[in-house]
Write a protein that holds these residues in place. Sequence first.
Motif, PDB file in Angstrom:
ATOM      1  N   ARG A 173      40.912  55.429  24.356  1.00 43.10           N
ATOM      2  CA  ARG A 173      41.397  56.774  24.688  1.00 43.10           C
ATOM      3  C   ARG A 173      40.703  57.832  23.825  1.00 43.10           C
ATOM      4  N   GLU A 174      40.509  57.511  22.567  1.00 43.41           N
ATOM      5  CA  GLU A 174      39.843  58.461  21.684  1.00 43.41           C
ATOM      6  C   GLU A 174      38.378  58.640  22.057  1.00 43.41           C
ATOM      7  N   CYS A 175      37.722  57.551  22.480  1.00 44.70           N
ATOM      8  CA  CYS A 175      36.339  57.666  22.950  1.00 44.70           C
ATOM      9  C   CYS A 175      36.256  58.607  24.147  1.00 44.70           C
ATOM     10  N   ILE A 176      37.161  58.402  25.097  1.00 41.18           N
ATOM     11  CA  ILE A 176      37.161  59.224  26.306  1.00 41.18           C
ATOM     12  C   ILE A 176      37.436  60.683  25.949  1.00 41.18           C
ATOM     13  N   ILE A 232      32.034  56.970  32.811  1.00 43.99           N
ATOM     14  CA  ILE A 232      32.684  56.140  33.826  1.00 43.99           C
ATOM     15  C   ILE A 232      32.690  54.684  33.380  1.00 43.99           C
ATOM     16  N   TYR A 233      31.564  54.234  32.854  1.00 46.81           N
ATOM     17  CA  TYR A 233      31.467  52.848  32.391  1.00 46.81           C
ATOM     18  C   TYR A 233      32.493  52.573  31.288  1.00 46.81           C
ATOM     19  N   VAL A 234      32.590  53.472  30.318  1.00 47.29           N
ATOM     20  CA  VAL A 234      33.558  53.308  29.235  1.00 47.29           C
ATOM     21  C   VAL A 234      34.990  53.351  29.775  1.00 47.29           C
ATOM     22  N   PRO A 292      40.737  58.433  40.536  1.00 45.62           N
ATOM     23  CA  PRO A 292      39.819  59.587  40.508  1.00 45.62           C
ATOM     24  C   PRO A 292      38.354  59.174  40.395  1.00 45.62           C
ATOM     25  N   LEU A 293      38.101  58.057  39.729  1.00 48.48           N
ATOM     26  CA  LEU A 293      36.716  57.581  39.628  1.00 48.48           C
ATOM     27  C   LEU A 293      36.193  57.141  40.995  1.00 48.48           C
ATOM     28  N   LEU A 294      37.068  56.512  41.787  1.00 47.44           N
ATOM     29  CA  LEU A 294      36.655  56.093  43.124  1.00 47.44           C
ATOM     30  C   LEU A 294      36.354  57.311  43.990  1.00 47.44           C
ATOM     31  N   GLU A 295      37.196  58.327  43.906  1.00 48.24           N
ATOM     32  CA  GLU A 295      36.946  59.539  44.683  1.00 48.24           C
ATOM     33  C   GLU A 295      35.641  60.197  44.256  1.00 48.24           C
ATOM     34  N   LYS A 296      35.349  60.172  42.983  1.00 49.48           N
ATOM     35  CA  LYS A 296      34.085  60.708  42.487  1.00 49.48           C
ATOM     36  C   LYS A 296      32.914  59.910  43.054  1.00 49.48           C
ATOM     37  N   ALA A 297      33.053  58.579  43.058  1.00 46.45           N
ATOM     38  CA  ALA A 297      31.981  57.723  43.581  1.00 46.45           C
ATOM     39  C   ALA A 297      31.775  57.946  45.078  1.00 46.45           C
ATOM     40  N   ARG A 298      32.855  58.186  45.793  1.00 49.33           N
ATOM     41  CA  ARG A 298      32.737  58.466  47.233  1.00 49.33           C
ATOM     42  C   ARG A 298      31.938  59.741  47.496  1.00 49.33           C
ATOM     43  N   ARG A 299      32.017  60.693  46.576  1.00 49.58           N
ATOM     44  CA  ARG A 299      31.350  61.983  46.778  1.00 49.58           C
ATOM     45  C   ARG A 299      29.880  61.958  46.381  1.00 49.58           C
ATOM     46  N   ARG A 305      29.418  52.245  41.314  1.00 52.68           N
ATOM     47  CA  ARG A 305      30.494  52.507  42.275  1.00 52.68           C
ATOM     48  C   ARG A 305      31.146  51.200  42.740  1.00 52.68           C
ATOM     49  N   VAL A 306      30.355  50.108  42.790  1.00 51.39           N
ATOM     50  CA  VAL A 306      30.953  48.805  43.120  1.00 51.39           C
ATOM     51  C   VAL A 306      31.865  48.353  41.983  1.00 51.39           C
ATOM     52  N   SER A 307      31.458  48.594  40.748  1.00 49.53           N
ATOM     53  CA  SER A 307      32.300  48.241  39.604  1.00 49.53           C
ATOM     54  C   SER A 307      33.615  49.021  39.626  1.00 49.53           C
ATOM     55  N   VAL A 308      33.542  50.288  40.034  1.00 43.35           N
ATOM     56  CA  VAL A 308      34.763  51.085  40.155  1.00 43.35           C
ATOM     57  C   VAL A 308      35.699  50.447  41.175  1.00 43.35           C
ATOM     58  N   ALA A 309      35.161  50.067  42.323  1.00 52.09           N
ATOM     59  CA  ALA A 309      35.981  49.450  43.370  1.00 52.09           C
ATOM     60  C   ALA A 309      36.571  48.123  42.888  1.00 52.09           C
ATOM     61  N   THR A 310      35.772  47.319  42.199  1.00 51.68           N
ATOM     62  CA  THR A 310      36.248  46.027  41.716  1.00 51.68           C
ATOM     63  C   THR A 310      37.391  46.198  40.722  1.00 51.68           C
ATOM     64  N   THR A 311      37.215  47.108  39.774  1.00 51.44           N
ATOM     65  CA  THR A 311      38.233  47.327  38.749  1.00 51.44           C
ATOM     66  C   THR A 311      39.513  47.885  39.355  1.00 51.44           C
ATOM     67  N   LEU A 312      39.367  48.830  40.278  1.00 54.91           N
ATOM     68  CA  LEU A 312      40.542  49.426  40.912  1.00 54.91           C
ATOM     69  C   LEU A 312      41.270  48.411  41.781  1.00 54.91           C
ATOM     70  N   SER A 313      40.544  47.604  42.526  1.00 49.76           N
ATOM     71  CA  SER A 313      41.205  46.643  43.419  1.00 49.76           C
ATOM     72  C   SER A 313      42.053  45.655  42.630  1.00 49.76           C
ATOM     73  N   TYR A 314      41.541  45.213  41.479  1.00 49.31           N
ATOM     74  CA  TYR A 314      42.310  44.300  40.642  1.00 49.31           C
ATOM     75  C   TYR A 314      43.558  44.973  40.089  1.00 49.31           C
ATOM     76  N   ALA A 315      43.411  46.224  39.634  1.00 48.85           N
ATOM     77  CA  ALA A 315      44.565  46.962  39.111  1.00 48.85           C
ATOM     78  C   ALA A 315      45.617  47.159  40.202  1.00 48.85           C
ATOM     79  N   LEU A 316      45.174  47.482  41.403  1.00 47.10           N
ATOM     80  CA  LEU A 316      46.100  47.642  42.522  1.00 47.10           C
ATOM     81  C   LEU A 316      46.820  46.337  42.831  1.00 47.10           C
ATOM     82  N   TYR A 317      46.062  45.246  42.829  1.00 48.17           N
ATOM     83  CA  TYR A 317      46.670  43.944  43.099  1.00 48.17           C
ATOM     84  C   TYR A 317      47.724  43.616  42.056  1.00 48.17           C
TER      85      TYR A 317
END
Length: 216
Positions: free
Chosen positions: A37-40, A53-55, A78-85, A98-110
Amino acid sequence: RLQVAYWHERDDLSARADVAQALCTVGRYEESLRAYRECIRDFTGRVPDDVMIYVTLNYAKVLTKHAVAADAVDVCEPLLEKARRWAGQLSDLRRGLRVSVATTLSYALYRSGVIARAEEVTRLGLSWLDAITNAAVAAQHRIQLAEMLAVILYRQGQTDEALANIEACARDCARLFGDAHPITREANRNLAGLRSGASLVGPAAARQREHEAVRS
């Protein structure tokens, strides 16, 4: 030693992110999350957006596995929406990112129990794979997404599509890496498990079992 490294490298994002990941590796999850969080906070706007995004994705992975998956969803949507744009001719970095964003989000959603949205995001990630020019990199992304989709489909009783998905993944891995490669062997174990009606045996299945144990 990690704290010394963290404070000594206050202006080095890479070093601080490495410390955050190391804290996670040794099981100090709250400290890891705080460091991320402090890095971000400290580097957003100071370094290229793709780097942040990677961090942020690494932060979301720690949230998903060791804290509250729903919080990771809030971070990643929000990262996925950014990648879509992203438009025009994308760099290889962004194609993979953008594939990494989708992979990470899909797991979190699951992990959050939002299964329909997890399937939607997983399929979106799969649709982006063809744009990755490095076939080996694309295959490594695909095995993660294929496992995730198979777990989702298997949970919903759609075993035929789950089986077809893992079969295609195993064929691609064998073609790209050879039959003896660990990635290919893992894909084949997943395929054998699904064919026998057993649970998947790869990382995605381990995550599924962990999630179901937590929910129970």
